[in-house]
Write a protein that holds these residues in place. Structure first.
Motif, PDB file in Angstrom:
ATOM      1  N   UNK A  86      51.283  87.187 -60.728  1.00 12.24           N
ATOM      2  CA  UNK A  86      51.013  87.503 -59.187  1.00 12.24           C
ATOM      3  C   UNK A  86      49.984  88.276 -58.850  1.00 12.24           C
ATOM      4  N   UNK A  87      48.988  87.723 -58.209  1.00 10.95           N
ATOM      5  CA  UNK A  87      47.846  88.377 -57.725  1.00 10.95           C
ATOM      6  C   UNK A  87      47.617  88.395 -56.429  1.00 10.95           C
ATOM      7  N   UNK A  88      46.708  89.597 -55.987  1.00  7.83           N
ATOM      8  CA  UNK A  88      46.450  89.809 -54.485  1.00  7.83           C
ATOM      9  C   UNK A  88      45.148  90.213 -54.488  1.00  7.83           C
ATOM     10  N   UNK A  89      44.643  89.795 -53.352  1.00 10.50           N
ATOM     11  CA  UNK A  89      43.303  89.779 -53.075  1.00 10.50           C
ATOM     12  C   UNK A  89      42.776  90.091 -51.481  1.00 10.50           C
ATOM     13  N   UNK A  90      41.422  90.279 -51.488  1.00 14.91           N
ATOM     14  CA  UNK A  90      40.942  90.264 -49.950  1.00 14.91           C
ATOM     15  C   UNK A  90      39.744  89.495 -50.194  1.00 14.91           C
ATOM     16  N   UNK A  91      39.219  88.938 -48.817  1.00 11.36           N
ATOM     17  CA  UNK A  91      38.169  88.147 -49.112  1.00 11.36           C
ATOM     18  C   UNK A  91      37.299  88.276 -47.753  1.00 11.36           C
ATOM     19  N   UNK A  92      36.089  87.851 -47.792  1.00 14.68           N
ATOM     20  CA  UNK A  92      35.116  88.082 -46.566  1.00 14.68           C
ATOM     21  C   UNK A  92      34.317  86.769 -46.530  1.00 14.68           C
ATOM     22  N   UNK A  93      33.850  86.429 -45.210  1.00 13.03           N
ATOM     23  CA  UNK A  93      33.079  85.075 -45.215  1.00 13.03           C
ATOM     24  C   UNK A  93      32.440  84.957 -43.947  1.00 13.03           C
ATOM     25  N   UNK A  94      31.710  84.156 -43.655  1.00 15.91           N
ATOM     26  CA  UNK A  94      31.071  83.811 -42.379  1.00 15.91           C
ATOM     27  C   UNK A  94      30.619  82.193 -42.625  1.00 15.91           C
ATOM     28  N   UNK A  95      30.315  81.716 -41.117  1.00 20.58           N
ATOM     29  CA  UNK A  95      29.917  80.320 -41.258  1.00 20.58           C
ATOM     30  C   UNK A  95      28.162  80.058 -41.485  1.00 20.58           C
ATOM     31  N   UNK A  96      27.678  79.646 -42.507  1.00 18.76           N
ATOM     32  CA  UNK A  96      26.456  79.477 -42.966  1.00 18.76           C
ATOM     33  C   UNK A  96      26.127  78.211 -43.026  1.00 18.76           C
TER      34      UNK A  96
END
Length: 289
Positions: free
Chosen positions: A232-242
């Motif tokens: 079991x894993x957990x995370x955070x992500x960030x992004x934008x439209x490019x």
């Protein structure tokens, strides 16, 4: 060129000496002077034949863009290689955060490598991107490799023994703003970061906007390893439209380590940016200095 003692003065040493002499008051100054490869090697590369006279070095500095020498951004960038690159291209430097290193690396400088007859890198970029972020000092990084066969790999970092990881991905989207991207597309970006393992039950939650055009989101999933174990894993992500794609940084750790490591992952995602650049600029830049 021969010095007064008869020794050869390398381009690297001469340029550094002259630069420091010209701007002694700017203790945090970081500059990147790009000169033709035919006349002098890039800073940091062997320069057995790359020697210049003091007069020619001064001439180069005299024609260097004043913004690179005197701008507040350049002065604040410190001596980080990543920030020197960012500032030289007109992008803001990464924050100087205690306990973190800074990384800026191009993705998509050449065509995708031909692997088993398939030209794919997992995502298809319209133009090169400059990926920049802070990462914990205890982590190691992996960068794209380029050969006569093309480019393979992506920009990633991690403490892989502990199970902490961060990886850049890009997936096509129809949304015009990052805030309009649906959860299933965000989940797809998480799965895209997988290598040879299988991600199951990917669930996206806590989608929040940043101060810019980026969004951050948290997620959970179950990793089915090639050895047959479920983690079991957990995370955070960030992004934008490019350029019509979701350019994202996907970070994760084990569920057991989430409480202790979440602040590190969130700091990494908060600093993440992906900037589009012209292919000629990306190909002509030497990142080994």
């Amino acid at each position: 060129a021969p010095s007064a003692s008869g020794t050869m003065v390398s381009a690297h040493t001469l340029m550094a000496t002259v630069t420091l002499a010209l701007v002694p008051a700017c203790t945090g100054l970081a500059t990147r002077v790009v000169m033709p490869r035919s006349s002098i090697s890039m800073v940091g590369r062997p320069a057995a034949e790359a020697t210049v006279t003091r007069r020619s070095a001064l001439a180069v500095l005299a024609t260097a863009p004043a913004a690179l020498l005197l701008s507040p951004e350049a002065a604040r960038a410190g001596d980080s290689k990543a920030n020197r690159l960012l500032v030289s291209l007109g992008f803001p430097p990464l924050p100087d955060t205690k306990g973190y290193f800074q990384l800026a690396e191009f993705v998509g400088r050449t065509g995708a490598a031909n692997i088993d007859g398939q030209k794919t890198r997992g995502f298809n970029l319209q133009s090169p991107l400059l990926v920049a972020f802070n990462y914990p000092q205890t982590w190691v990084t992996a960068l794209p490799t380029t050969s006569s066969n093309g480019e393979s790999g992506t920009v990633s970092a991690g403490n892989y023994i502990k199970g902490d990881s961060a990886s850049f991905v890009s997936v096509p989207v129809s949304a015009k703003k990052a805030s309009d991207i649906k959860k299933d597309k965000l989940a797809e970006s998480v799965v895209t970061s997988a290598t040879g393992d299988v991600y199951q039950d990917v669930k996206v939650s806590k989608i929040t906007p940043r101060d810019d055009d980026y969004i951050q989101w948290e997620y959970t999933y179950t990793l089915l390893t090639r050895a047959g174990f479920e983690v079991d894993r957990r995370g955070v992500a960030a992004g934008a439209i490019v350029n019509g794609q979701l350019a994202a940084m996907i970070t994760a750790t084990t569920s057991q380590r989430w409480k202790s490591e979440q602040d590190k992952l969130k700091e990494l995602c908060q600093s993440f940016h992906a900037y589009p650049v012209k292919k000629q600029v990306a190909q002509n830049m030497d990142l080994d200095d």
